[in-house]
Enzyme design. Sequence first.
Site, short mmCIF file in Angstrom:
data_model
loop_
_atom_site.label_atom_id
_atom_site.label_comp_id
_atom_site.label_asym_id
_atom_site.label_seq_id
_atom_site.Cartn_x
_atom_site.Cartn_y
_atom_site.Cartn_z
N SER A 61 0.80 -1.23 0.00
CA SER A 61 0.00 0.00 0.00
C SER A 61 0.83 1.28 0.00
O SER A 61 0.28 2.35 -0.21
CB SER A 61 -0.92 0.03 1.21
OG SER A 61 -2.11 -0.64 0.89
N LYS A 64 0.46 3.58 -2.84
CA LYS A 64 -0.75 4.38 -3.07
C LYS A 64 -0.47 5.89 -3.16
O LYS A 64 -1.05 6.55 -4.03
CB LYS A 64 -1.81 4.08 -2.00
CG LYS A 64 -2.45 2.70 -2.23
CD LYS A 64 -3.43 2.30 -1.15
CE LYS A 64 -4.14 1.01 -1.54
NZ LYS A 64 -4.18 0.04 -0.46
N TYR A 189 -2.44 -2.40 -10.71
CA TYR A 189 -2.42 -2.22 -9.25
C TYR A 189 -1.54 -3.30 -8.57
O TYR A 189 -0.71 -2.99 -7.72
CB TYR A 189 -3.85 -2.24 -8.72
CG TYR A 189 -3.95 -2.26 -7.21
CD1 TYR A 189 -3.72 -1.11 -6.47
CD2 TYR A 189 -4.25 -3.44 -6.53
CE1 TYR A 189 -3.79 -1.13 -5.08
CE2 TYR A 189 -4.32 -3.47 -5.16
CZ TYR A 189 -4.09 -2.32 -4.44
OH TYR A 189 -4.15 -2.36 -3.06
N TYR A 241 -4.48 3.12 7.50
CA TYR A 241 -5.73 2.35 7.52
C TYR A 241 -6.64 2.90 8.62
O TYR A 241 -6.62 4.09 8.91
CB TYR A 241 -5.48 0.85 7.74
CG TYR A 241 -4.41 0.25 6.87
CD1 TYR A 241 -4.67 0.00 5.52
CD2 TYR A 241 -3.17 -0.08 7.37
CE1 TYR A 241 -3.69 -0.57 4.71
CE2 TYR A 241 -2.20 -0.66 6.56
CZ TYR A 241 -2.46 -0.89 5.24
OH TYR A 241 -1.51 -1.44 4.45
N VAL A 259 1.29 -3.78 3.76
CA VAL A 259 1.29 -5.09 4.42
C VAL A 259 2.60 -5.85 4.21
O VAL A 259 2.79 -6.92 4.78
CB VAL A 259 0.08 -5.96 3.99
CG1 VAL A 259 -1.23 -5.36 4.49
CG2 VAL A 259 0.06 -6.21 2.50
N1 GLU Z 1 -1.50 -5.43 -2.44
C1 GLU Z 1 -2.19 -5.36 -1.19
C2 GLU Z 1 -3.67 -5.54 -1.41
O1 GLU Z 1 -4.26 -4.85 -2.16
C3 GLU Z 1 -1.89 -4.08 -0.54
C4 GLU Z 1 -2.58 -3.97 0.79
C5 GLU Z 1 -1.85 -3.16 1.79
O2 GLU Z 1 -0.62 -3.02 1.79
O3 GLU Z 1 -2.59 -2.62 2.60
O4 GLU Z 1 -4.28 -6.38 -0.84
#
Ligand code: GLU
Length: 305
Positions: A61, A64, A189, A241, A259
Amino acid sequence: MNAILHQICRDCAPLSALGAVANYIPELAKADPEKFGICLYTGGGNANFAGDFLERFTMQSIVKPLILLQALLDSGEDAVRNLVGVEATGKPFDAFNYSDQALTGAHINPMINTGAIALCTLIHGDTYEERFCRLLELARQLSGNPELGVDEAVYHSEKATGNKNRALAYMLKAYGMIHDPVEDIVDCYFRACSIRVNCVELANIAFLFANHGRDFRSGQQLFPAKHARYVNAILATCGMYDGSGEFALRVGFPAKSGVGGGILGVVPGRMGIGVFSPALDKKGNSVAGIRALELLSQELNLSIY
Ligand code: GLU
């Protein structure tokens, strides 16, 4: 500074025992929970580091903010605002829930999966492969490593199991928010999430956001300051988050976790931080990483609030 970082490293590395590495993407379950690294850039670009700061991990993430920046650069603030909102919950003050409401941009933000997936459609390129390549170029430029690449094993693992993200993308499509083929968009993505970095590269990226787009080495403005302010504001409110409020209290500056165990920390005007420890808390944030940022914030008085 190095002494502070080494102490933080000693204090925080053992905290990984309180968390667990992500396993919903099978390849991520192979991460070594014992690893802990930190790097920070300050002032004129002095780097300080400790622990496994050269260990590589996938951005997940943390990419992002870069998807958001590329969408801002390519399509402008109005298009970004029209497609994806900026609110942490997207719910009115007296909401019970809105699960039966039509999904609109106002309900999502760029730091959750739906928002980031939607923003991939605002990156320019004839194909989604081309869009991803432009995003990778941005990551290479901002990280200072022209060799940055994708962890193919993690990418294939996520592509094979990422049905929840496909479902989210189909929901965006059902509500008319995206129009291109879902598989192409989520592929962009998944690849983006699988870009491999280390703490030094994360700190480099963070330092650019801290300096509002200006590269301390060349003195060049790599992206407009107003885009840095946009990204930093969203990181402050939504970057960790549903632990963003707690993080604001305990640490107090814009940040984004992934994550894979990394956290990018932006202390506006002062510092860029990259920290890594793959064991996560229940909300998906690195346990030792958050504690390290909290100690650093206390030690150096970094809270912006
Ligand atoms: N590639 C992960 C997903 O979309 C990223 C999630 C994350 O790092 O929060 O599930």
